[in-house]
Scaffold this motif. Sequence first.
Motif: not given
Length: 420
Positions: A84-93
């Motif tokens: 299983v791939a535990h994906v972390f996705w970073f977002v910024e405004d």
Amino acid sequence: MPFFVATCLFLFPATSAQAQFSFFNFSYNGPDTLYVGPTCSSMLQGNVPDPVVSSTVGANIITSMFDPVASGFQYNDIFTEGTVAHVFWFVEDDAGHSFTFEYFIHFADAMPPTFDLTGIFSTLEFSSIVEVPAQVAIPVSDNCTMVVSDTFFQSTPPDTCQGGTFTRTWMATDANDNTAIFTQTIIIYKDSLPPVITGYPQNGSAPCEQLHLAYPAWRDLQIATFAATDASGIKELINNAPDSFPPGCKVPLVVNFWAIDNCMFQLPVSVTFTTSDNEGPVVVTPPKDTVAYCSQNDQELQKLADWISNRAYSQVFDSCSYPLVYSMQIGGITVDSAEVVEAFLDSFAGGCDSLMIGNQNYPKVHGRVSVDFYVEDDCGNETFVGNADFGAIDTLPPTITGSNATEQCGGGNDQNALQA
């Protein structure tokens, strides 16, 4: 292969006080499961879309990216089945807000085992069910796991000599319950043809005197040579060759061979064995000169009859052509038994004399006949058996017979009575 996915998102606050997930609209619509390929592996890069991110406060999104540090792997790392791939996705405004979203993508095996169908066709045609080879296992492999079940079976085939269609099916299942099925259709045509001869017997011949060895050797060779093939299989190979060549010299011997298949269709083949007999019978014992002595009851005639019926006690042999036919000649003229006896009796007219019987001189020969004996085999080959004499010698004195008479004297006729 279609993907059936469900995305589960887990949102966690960032370390910054302003980092609130409520400032962002985050959407990842899947897939949440990736199916590995033949190598039993896959990766996120190129196989999943990037999440869709927008601001809830009208700010501009300046960063939307995979976070390898938080995730603990690179986006193009390889994942195998069951992981299983535990994906972390970073977002910024641009308003100073940021957040790291996370979700899970499972890697699963949906590929069934693979049959090695090298040289194996989905449809086969045969002229008979007998030609169909036995069903055997087909090599099978799987990209990820062991093949836990490998079975094969077939539907009911037609009976021998009948046409029809049946199927053979192979089924293999791996440890992830992926199943592969291969079905082969076999078409059988009804046997309606006789066997095909593949080994033909050949004609033969031999001189008659060699038949006792040559014919059995020829027969055995032809039996060994005769062969046939047939779609339904050969039931039997038979022939009518006798163990030995028949006696006589009539016509060539015709031998028939038959090939019979399992559907009782047959094909005959005929060959001939010929022989020739150019040798006449062989004289084993030549005819014998024979002497008989006259008797009161004419026993010499009985002995002459025995001499004639036994061909002067000669013996002949022929190895090829029976029956044998005997004949007699007197002075170059063919005679029968009665004529030989008649010639013997006619010789009595010459009285008694010293005559040669064979190579010996006998006195008091009263009658003699000289006969040439011949024999002919069934092929018309004639042999002169030899010449022999039969003679009768008379050693018996004459026999006087009479009766006493009595005459009364004085009657005047005594002299006449005495003379009478």
